[in-house]
Write an enzyme that holds these catalytic residues in place. Sequence first.
Site, PDB file in Angstrom:
ATOM      1  N   ARG A  46       0.802  -1.229   0.000  1.00 28.90           N
ATOM      2  CA  ARG A  46       0.000   0.000   0.000  1.00 28.90           C
ATOM      3  C   ARG A  46       0.831   1.274   0.000  1.00 28.90           C
ATOM      4  NH1 ARG A  46      -4.546  -1.953   3.506  1.00 28.90           N
ATOM      5  NH2 ARG A  46      -3.012  -1.761   5.116  1.00 28.90           N
ATOM      6  N   ASP A 178       6.491 -24.184   4.424  1.00 27.41           N
ATOM      7  CA  ASP A 178       6.837 -24.433   5.819  1.00 27.41           C
ATOM      8  C   ASP A 178       8.347 -24.361   5.815  1.00 27.41           C
ATOM      9  OD1 ASP A 178       7.772 -25.760   8.157  1.00 27.41           O
ATOM     10  OD2 ASP A 178       5.767 -26.569   8.432  1.00 27.41           O
ATOM     11  N   HIS A 179       8.890 -23.278   6.334  1.00 26.99           N
ATOM     12  CA  HIS A 179      10.325 -23.062   6.104  1.00 26.99           C
ATOM     13  C   HIS A 179      11.196 -24.139   6.751  1.00 26.99           C
ATOM     14  CE1 HIS A 179      10.329 -21.084  10.063  1.00 26.99           C
ATOM     15  NE2 HIS A 179      11.638 -21.208  10.056  1.00 26.99           N
ATOM     16  N   LYS A 183      15.076 -26.230   5.484  1.00 27.20           N
ATOM     17  CA  LYS A 183      16.342 -26.287   6.239  1.00 27.20           C
ATOM     18  C   LYS A 183      17.142 -27.488   5.733  1.00 27.20           C
ATOM     19  CE  LYS A 183      14.548 -24.203  10.524  1.00 27.20           C
ATOM     20  NZ  LYS A 183      15.302 -22.970  10.685  1.00 27.20           N
ATOM     21  N   GLU A 217      13.083 -22.380  21.698  1.00 28.99           N
ATOM     22  CA  GLU A 217      13.549 -21.039  21.323  1.00 28.99           C
ATOM     23  C   GLU A 217      13.874 -20.262  22.588  1.00 28.99           C
ATOM     24  OE1 GLU A 217      11.669 -19.232  17.659  1.00 28.99           O
ATOM     25  OE2 GLU A 217       9.983 -20.208  18.634  1.00 28.99           O
ATOM     26  N   ASP A 236       1.411 -22.182  16.194  1.00 30.06           N
ATOM     27  CA  ASP A 236       2.609 -21.528  15.674  1.00 30.06           C
ATOM     28  C   ASP A 236       3.700 -22.535  15.288  1.00 30.06           C
ATOM     29  OD1 ASP A 236       3.987 -19.048  15.113  1.00 30.06           O
ATOM     30  OD2 ASP A 236       5.276 -19.481  16.829  1.00 30.06           O
ATOM     31  N   HIS A 241       5.660 -26.965  11.677  1.00 29.01           N
ATOM     32  CA  HIS A 241       7.067 -27.381  11.714  1.00 29.01           C
ATOM     33  C   HIS A 241       7.286 -28.740  12.398  1.00 29.01           C
ATOM     34  CE1 HIS A 241       7.409 -23.344  10.445  1.00 29.01           C
ATOM     35  NE2 HIS A 241       7.483 -22.768  11.623  1.00 29.01           N
TER      36      HIS A 241
HETATM   37  C1  BG6 Z   1       7.955 -19.378  12.760  1.00 34.16           C
HETATM   38  C2  BG6 Z   1       7.170 -19.063  14.005  1.00 34.16           C
HETATM   39  O1  BG6 Z   1       7.193 -20.125  11.872  1.00 34.16           O
HETATM   40  O2  BG6 Z   1       9.119 -20.099  13.116  1.00 34.16           O
HETATM   41  C3  BG6 Z   1       8.024 -18.284  14.986  1.00 34.16           C
HETATM   42  O3  BG6 Z   1       6.025 -18.301  13.662  1.00 34.16           O
HETATM   43  C4  BG6 Z   1       9.303 -19.019  15.266  1.00 34.16           C
HETATM   44  O4  BG6 Z   1       7.323 -18.065  16.200  1.00 34.16           O
HETATM   45  C5  BG6 Z   1      10.008 -19.412  13.973  1.00 34.16           C
HETATM   46  O5  BG6 Z   1      10.138 -18.172  16.017  1.00 34.16           O
HETATM   47  C6  BG6 Z   1      11.181 -20.315  14.249  1.00 34.16           C
HETATM   48  O6  BG6 Z   1      11.910 -20.502  13.085  1.00 34.16           O
HETATM   49  P1  BG6 Z   1      13.462 -20.860  13.136  1.00 34.16           P
HETATM   50  O7  BG6 Z   1      13.840 -21.084  11.719  1.00 34.16           O
HETATM   51  O8  BG6 Z   1      14.142 -19.676  13.757  1.00 34.16           O
HETATM   52  O9  BG6 Z   1      13.560 -22.082  14.001  1.00 34.16           O
END
Ligand code: BG6
Length: 486
Positions: A46, A178-179, A183, A217, A236, A241
Amino acid sequence: MPDTPPSIVIFGASGDLTQRKLIPALFNQSKKGRLPVGTRIVGYARRPYSHDEFRSLLREALGKFAPKAFDSAVWDKFAANLYYQKGDLSTAEDFVALEAILKSIEGGPANRLYYLATAPEYYSAVCGYLGAAGMTREEEGARRIIIEKPFGTDGASADALNQEVHAAFHERQVYRIDHYLGKETAQNILFFRFANTIFEPIWNRNYIFSVQITVAEDVDVGHRAGYYDHAGVLRDMFQNHILQLLTLVAMEPPASFTADSIRNEKVKVLQAIRPIPLESVAQNVVRAQYRKYRDAEGVAPNSETPTYVAMRLHIDNWRWQGVPFYLRSGKALATKLSEIIIQFRRPPHVMFNFPEGHRPISNILAIRIQPDEGIHLRFDAKVPDTAQETRSVDMEFHFRNSFGDGGLPDAYERLILDALNGDASLFTRSDEIEAAWKLMDPILQGLASPHAPPLAFYEAGTWGPAEADAFIARDNRQWLVGGMHQ
Ligand code: BG6
């Protein structure tokens, strides 16, 4: 398919994800020569940026989030293909204008990748407007879309979102990211299991005593408290994950390394997990909050949102019957660490004269997802110069030592490139999302019901609540870190 350079359109281009992850990933791939020459990146948001203002914003972002990767010669070429289009996410005409700009930049047929880096409430609207503007039709090249997590907030909303997405795109055009799957260490699980012969024969209930997956974390919820208080750790981290890591560990060997055969096996695992009925959530789940969580801005003063959950799951199939899977994740814990622990059974008979009370260890395979990425195997060895004393030792593989210490690429690098190339292996299919929610829904409902276990509390900077230790101790097990008792 056209052999002209593709276009990547980022919705939500002025946001955090774009600056922190997407642009550094695209820049790095361009530096490595993997992004097709001339790939255009069009930011859409925007704010009223000119192309040049947008370029400066991203230049700054690279300086901040990928300072080591920056290279001014690469940047000049990269920046020449960056464009910006001001637009609203819920105004149909703005999409029509975007299409016109894209056509004029592309000057002919070109593949396109749309990236939904917006707040989730816009996902369905953007898909709808893209569809209405004819931007999902593939006569002039592929039209793919990457959708960020969270994909829905429960099964019903995920189903509804899938339907809305499918009204505009075919499933084969959709890349739910889903990142964790990008990895290197997560990808390596399949290589470890299926590019070697020695692990697969023992990868089952006959040899494995339990599996633990920890995603810890050290950061607290920080500035995301507003989002987090509605999501909590189950939505989350677990629904996506952690369940993804579990499927990689537990799946059967696919016959081929193709997106559908891999994802078919993953779905089978999810479908074989025994759901935790709402009434027995307290026996299978520990929920907790770090102290001071409720003081964070954006968190309700009486919030019951868990920032930590530990749970036990069972997979009802031949391979895993009777092997508990313990999963845990939390914010504000002792350290940042993601690890999968495979704990093997103890020797069935011991012939040594160990001292009274000594029990031989169970072998432990620790797959370290991050940090200090690698794999460790613990076994007992005879202590030299003793008669029958043993000690646990560690056989170690560190990515850093074996492949150089340049660091592993960020997950987004691989994922965006795969989507650009039409490889969906590392993305979540709609039935996977639905199966994952089917498991999470009764747990979420149970935790919101009178059957919920009491909310436990833990100090920030610790390994979580004492209740989680007691939970696993009731099964005669302990949480393990790096193969050691934590
Ligand atoms: C995200 C979550 O998908 O993954 C976050 O929304 C989290 O809360 C993060 O911190 C963790 O990713 P990574 O790659 O740092 O383990």
